[in-house]
Scaffold this active site. Structure first.
Site, PDB file in Angstrom:
ATOM      1  N   LYS A 176       0.855  -1.198   0.000  1.00 55.11           N
ATOM      2  CA  LYS A 176       0.000   0.000   0.000  1.00 55.11           C
ATOM      3  C   LYS A 176       0.887   1.243   0.000  1.00 55.11           C
ATOM      4  CE  LYS A 176      -4.099  -1.891   2.188  1.00 55.11           C
ATOM      5  NZ  LYS A 176      -3.761  -3.269   1.805  1.00 55.11           N
TER       6      LYS A 176
ATOM      7  N   ASP B  28      -1.654  -2.012  -4.025  1.00 53.92           N
ATOM      8  CA  ASP B  28      -3.067  -2.036  -3.628  1.00 53.92           C
ATOM      9  C   ASP B  28      -3.711  -0.670  -3.846  1.00 53.92           C
ATOM     10  OD1 ASP B  28      -3.008  -4.663  -2.732  1.00 53.92           O
ATOM     11  OD2 ASP B  28      -2.742  -4.140  -0.630  1.00 53.92           O
ATOM     12  N   MET B  29      -5.036  -0.675  -3.995  1.00 57.28           N
ATOM     13  CA  MET B  29      -5.735   0.611  -4.112  1.00 57.28           C
ATOM     14  C   MET B  29      -6.457   0.907  -2.803  1.00 57.28           C
ATOM     15  SD  MET B  29      -6.094   3.238  -5.853  1.00 57.28           S
ATOM     16  CE  MET B  29      -5.686   2.996  -7.579  1.00 57.28           C
TER      17      MET B  29
ATOM     18  N   ARG C 273      -5.275  -5.572 -11.155  1.00 55.13           N
ATOM     19  CA  ARG C 273      -6.132  -6.463 -10.354  1.00 55.13           C
ATOM     20  C   ARG C 273      -7.480  -5.748 -10.254  1.00 55.13           C
ATOM     21  NH1 ARG C 273      -4.717  -6.164  -4.435  1.00 55.13           N
ATOM     22  NH2 ARG C 273      -3.189  -7.801  -4.780  1.00 55.13           N
TER      23      ARG C 273
ATOM     24  N   ALA D  45     -13.313  -1.681  -1.246  1.00 50.50           N
ATOM     25  CA  ALA D  45     -13.598  -2.042   0.144  1.00 50.50           C
ATOM     26  C   ALA D  45     -13.689  -0.854   1.102  1.00 50.50           C
ATOM     27  CB  ALA D  45     -12.517  -3.005   0.630  1.00 50.50           C
TER      28      ALA D  45
ATOM     29  N   THR E 156     -12.198 -11.612  -6.965  1.00 54.76           N
ATOM     30  CA  THR E 156     -13.553 -11.625  -6.417  1.00 54.76           C
ATOM     31  C   THR E 156     -13.877 -13.011  -5.874  1.00 54.76           C
ATOM     32  OG1 THR E 156     -15.901 -11.235  -6.921  1.00 54.76           O
ATOM     33  CG2 THR E 156     -14.588 -12.174  -8.696  1.00 54.76           C
ATOM     34  N   HIS E 157     -14.837 -13.051  -4.917  1.00 56.82           N
ATOM     35  CA  HIS E 157     -15.367 -14.346  -4.460  1.00 56.82           C
ATOM     36  C   HIS E 157     -16.792 -14.506  -4.954  1.00 56.82           C
ATOM     37  CE1 HIS E 157     -12.801 -12.297  -1.507  1.00 56.82           C
ATOM     38  NE2 HIS E 157     -12.125 -13.406  -1.560  1.00 56.82           N
TER      39      HIS E 157
ATOM     40  N   ALA F 275     -16.981  -5.759   7.347  1.00 63.06           N
ATOM     41  CA  ALA F 275     -17.958  -4.908   6.651  1.00 63.06           C
ATOM     42  C   ALA F 275     -18.497  -5.593   5.393  1.00 63.06           C
ATOM     43  CB  ALA F 275     -17.314  -3.575   6.289  1.00 63.06           C
TER      44      ALA F 275
HETATM   45  P1  FDA Z   1     -19.105  -9.647  -2.665  1.00 61.29           P
HETATM   46  O1  FDA Z   1     -18.770  -8.687  -1.577  1.00 61.29           O
HETATM   47  O2  FDA Z   1     -20.365  -9.442  -3.435  1.00 61.29           O
HETATM   48  O3  FDA Z   1     -19.055 -11.102  -2.040  1.00 61.29           O
HETATM   49  C1  FDA Z   1     -19.393 -12.263  -2.788  1.00 61.29           C
HETATM   50  C2  FDA Z   1     -19.383 -13.463  -1.864  1.00 61.29           C
HETATM   51  O4  FDA Z   1     -18.049 -13.687  -1.381  1.00 61.29           O
HETATM   52  C3  FDA Z   1     -20.208 -13.288  -0.591  1.00 61.29           C
HETATM   53  O5  FDA Z   1     -21.547 -13.640  -0.820  1.00 61.29           O
HETATM   54  C4  FDA Z   1     -19.505 -14.240   0.371  1.00 61.29           C
HETATM   55  O6  FDA Z   1     -19.866 -15.578   0.096  1.00 61.29           O
HETATM   56  C5  FDA Z   1     -18.065 -14.090  -0.019  1.00 61.29           C
HETATM   57  N1  FDA Z   1     -17.389 -13.034   0.787  1.00 61.29           N
HETATM   58  C6  FDA Z   1     -16.948 -11.821   0.359  1.00 61.29           C
HETATM   59  N2  FDA Z   1     -16.340 -11.157   1.353  1.00 61.29           N
HETATM   60  C7  FDA Z   1     -16.412 -11.962   2.455  1.00 61.29           C
HETATM   61  C8  FDA Z   1     -15.956 -11.833   3.792  1.00 61.29           C
HETATM   62  N3  FDA Z   1     -15.305 -10.754   4.216  1.00 61.29           N
HETATM   63  N4  FDA Z   1     -16.190 -12.857   4.656  1.00 61.29           N
HETATM   64  C9  FDA Z   1     -16.816 -13.984   4.240  1.00 61.29           C
HETATM   65  N5  FDA Z   1     -17.261 -14.164   2.975  1.00 61.29           N
HETATM   66  C10 FDA Z   1     -17.064 -13.171   2.089  1.00 61.29           C
HETATM   67  N6  FDA Z   1     -10.275  -3.801  -2.172  1.00 61.29           N
HETATM   68  C11 FDA Z   1      -9.738  -2.562  -2.318  1.00 61.29           C
HETATM   69  O7  FDA Z   1     -10.443  -1.566  -2.134  1.00 61.29           O
HETATM   70  N7  FDA Z   1      -8.425  -2.414  -2.668  1.00 61.29           N
HETATM   71  C12 FDA Z   1      -7.608  -3.470  -2.910  1.00 61.29           C
HETATM   72  O8  FDA Z   1      -6.440  -3.296  -3.228  1.00 61.29           O
HETATM   73  C13 FDA Z   1      -8.161  -4.772  -2.764  1.00 61.29           C
HETATM   74  N8  FDA Z   1      -7.421  -5.893  -2.987  1.00 61.29           N
HETATM   75  C14 FDA Z   1      -8.030  -7.129  -3.035  1.00 61.29           C
HETATM   76  C15 FDA Z   1      -7.301  -8.255  -3.424  1.00 61.29           C
HETATM   77  C16 FDA Z   1      -7.942  -9.467  -3.600  1.00 61.29           C
HETATM   78  C17 FDA Z   1      -7.150 -10.654  -4.044  1.00 61.29           C
HETATM   79  C18 FDA Z   1      -9.350  -9.571  -3.352  1.00 61.29           C
HETATM   80  C19 FDA Z   1     -10.091 -10.855  -3.571  1.00 61.29           C
HETATM   81  C20 FDA Z   1     -10.051  -8.485  -2.915  1.00 61.29           C
HETATM   82  C21 FDA Z   1      -9.399  -7.264  -2.731  1.00 61.29           C
HETATM   83  N9  FDA Z   1     -10.101  -6.154  -2.274  1.00 61.29           N
HETATM   84  C22 FDA Z   1      -9.514  -4.909  -2.390  1.00 61.29           C
HETATM   85  C23 FDA Z   1     -11.426  -6.323  -1.620  1.00 61.29           C
HETATM   86  C24 FDA Z   1     -12.567  -6.167  -2.613  1.00 61.29           C
HETATM   87  O9  FDA Z   1     -12.648  -4.826  -3.010  1.00 61.29           O
HETATM   88  C25 FDA Z   1     -13.908  -6.589  -2.002  1.00 61.29           C
HETATM   89  O10 FDA Z   1     -14.198  -5.786  -0.898  1.00 61.29           O
HETATM   90  C26 FDA Z   1     -13.966  -8.043  -1.567  1.00 61.29           C
HETATM   91  O11 FDA Z   1     -13.287  -8.868  -2.462  1.00 61.29           O
HETATM   92  C27 FDA Z   1     -15.431  -8.538  -1.485  1.00 61.29           C
HETATM   93  O12 FDA Z   1     -16.026  -8.447  -2.741  1.00 61.29           O
HETATM   94  P2  FDA Z   1     -16.402  -9.697  -3.683  1.00 61.29           P
HETATM   95  O13 FDA Z   1     -15.905  -9.389  -5.050  1.00 61.29           O
HETATM   96  O14 FDA Z   1     -15.868 -10.941  -3.111  1.00 61.29           O
HETATM   97  O15 FDA Z   1     -17.967  -9.673  -3.777  1.00 61.29           O
END
Ligand code: FDA
Length: 312
Positions: A103, A137-138, A189, A194, A231-232, A296
């Protein structure tokens, strides 16, 4: 479905993630520490190396993040650089498939932009010498432009194989950033984002964030540059797989990325199907803001902490 109470809890938790005075109390509470252990690989370098070995055995790659953001002094920022140099050396020594995530507020961006560039440059130069990669990271939108400027400067010096950016689909500006970075061959990426942002800069509704994610994913996949789809969300993953198949992209044309401790089943499933998968592995003592952002994202996690706090 996202409810109004989810929105409220998310905003409240993100607000609390910025309250450094709460950090010391929260990190001493056992239920907090227990739940945090699910998302944080450990406090020491050796613990994180063990986590990486376990991932490698499952065919997963890693990106290590030494947790400590928004540092307040040049000395603290220099200490972070030292941590990253030790980390890169250890990765080399152990031979795990790993890169690092950094970061810029950890490098001093909040008080001295040129110091942040200088510190990040030291990390990227070391990674380049070891043929490794630094993902910048962002963070909050207040530093988006400064972060992209610094990534561009590092990219022009070290090239696409050694440094890359992160874009957040919740920001209104991101589609244009994605087009520009692809034209410059910067590896991206793509994540949803977040941090706590206002509707002037970010889409307030999840469906708009998701629609933006899909548009940006397509821009990235069309570019011929190696990007990370982070993403998840199974709907985002399915959309990516469907688009990649339609464009006849080979499996190694991009990688999926997920966070340590989240959807391990999906990480392994994608890796077994032959897709490159990288797990973001955070470690270190300063885990409070990172952990609060994970809470969150899924306020249901909070109930685990509350239940255990009430049990004493
Ligand atoms: P979404 O939030 O819609 O979640 C989809 C599903 O994933 C949920 O229904 C649940 O099953 C599961 N899930 C997601 N988060 C969970 C949690 N905390 N606990 C349990 N289950 C969970 N953000 C940012 O602002 N700057 C950055 O540099 C990064 N870097 C980064 C790296 C990587 C490898 C990942 C995967 C993510 C980030 N993020 C990030 C975080 C990203 O912005 C985001 O907040 C999270 O990935 C959650 O979003 P999803 O895409 O998973 O979708």
């Amino acid at each position: 479905m996202t409810t109004a109470s989810d929105h409220l809890s998310r905003s409240a938790l993100l607000f609390l993630s910025r309250q450094s005075n709460l950090k010391d109390v929260a990190t001493r509470l056992k239920p907090f520490r227990q739940l945090a252990a699910r998302f944080i690989a450990g406090e020491t370098l050796e613990e994180v190396v063990d986590a990486a070995r376990a991932l490698t055995a499952k065919g997963l790659m890693a990106s290590f993040d030494h947790l400590n953001e928004a540092v307040r002094s040049p000395q603290e920022a220099r200490d972070e650089v030292k941590q990253y140099l030790r980390l890169l050396a250890r990765i080399d020594q152990v031979g795990v498939k790993a890169s690092v995530s950094l970061k810029l507020t950890q490098c001093g961006l909040l008080f001295d932009r040129s110091l942040a560039l200088q510190n990040a440059r030291a990390v990227v130069a070391d990674a380049t010498a070891r043929d490794s990669f630094v993902r910048v990271d962002m963070e909050e939108s207040a530093v988006t432009q400064a972060t992209l400027d610094i990534v561009r400067s590092l990219h022009s010096e070290f090239g696409e194989r050694h440094v890359g950016a992160v874009l957040q689909s919740y920001l209104r500006r991101t589609e244009e950033d994605a087009k520009a970075l692809c034209a410059e061959r910067v590896r991206v990426r793509l994540c949803k984002g977040a941090y706590l942002e206002g509707p002037d800069v970010a889409f307030p509704d999840k469906q708009d964030v998701d629609a933006s994610y899909v548009r940006c994913m397509r821009i990235l996949l069309d570019s011929g540059v190696y990007h990370g789809i982070a993403t998840h969300d199974e709907r985002m993953i399915d959309a990516t797989l469907a688009y990649a198949a339609r464009q006849q992209l080979p499996k190694g044309a991009f990688e999926f990325q997920m966070l340590y401790g989240i959807r391990r089943d999906l990480q392994e499933q994608l890796a077994k199907a032959g897709h490159p998968v990288r797990v973001y592995v955070p470690y270190g003592k300063h885990w409070y803001p990172y952990f609060m952002r994970r809470l969150a994202e899924r306020p249901a996690n909070l109930w685990f902490v509350m239940r255990n706090l009430m049990k004493g």
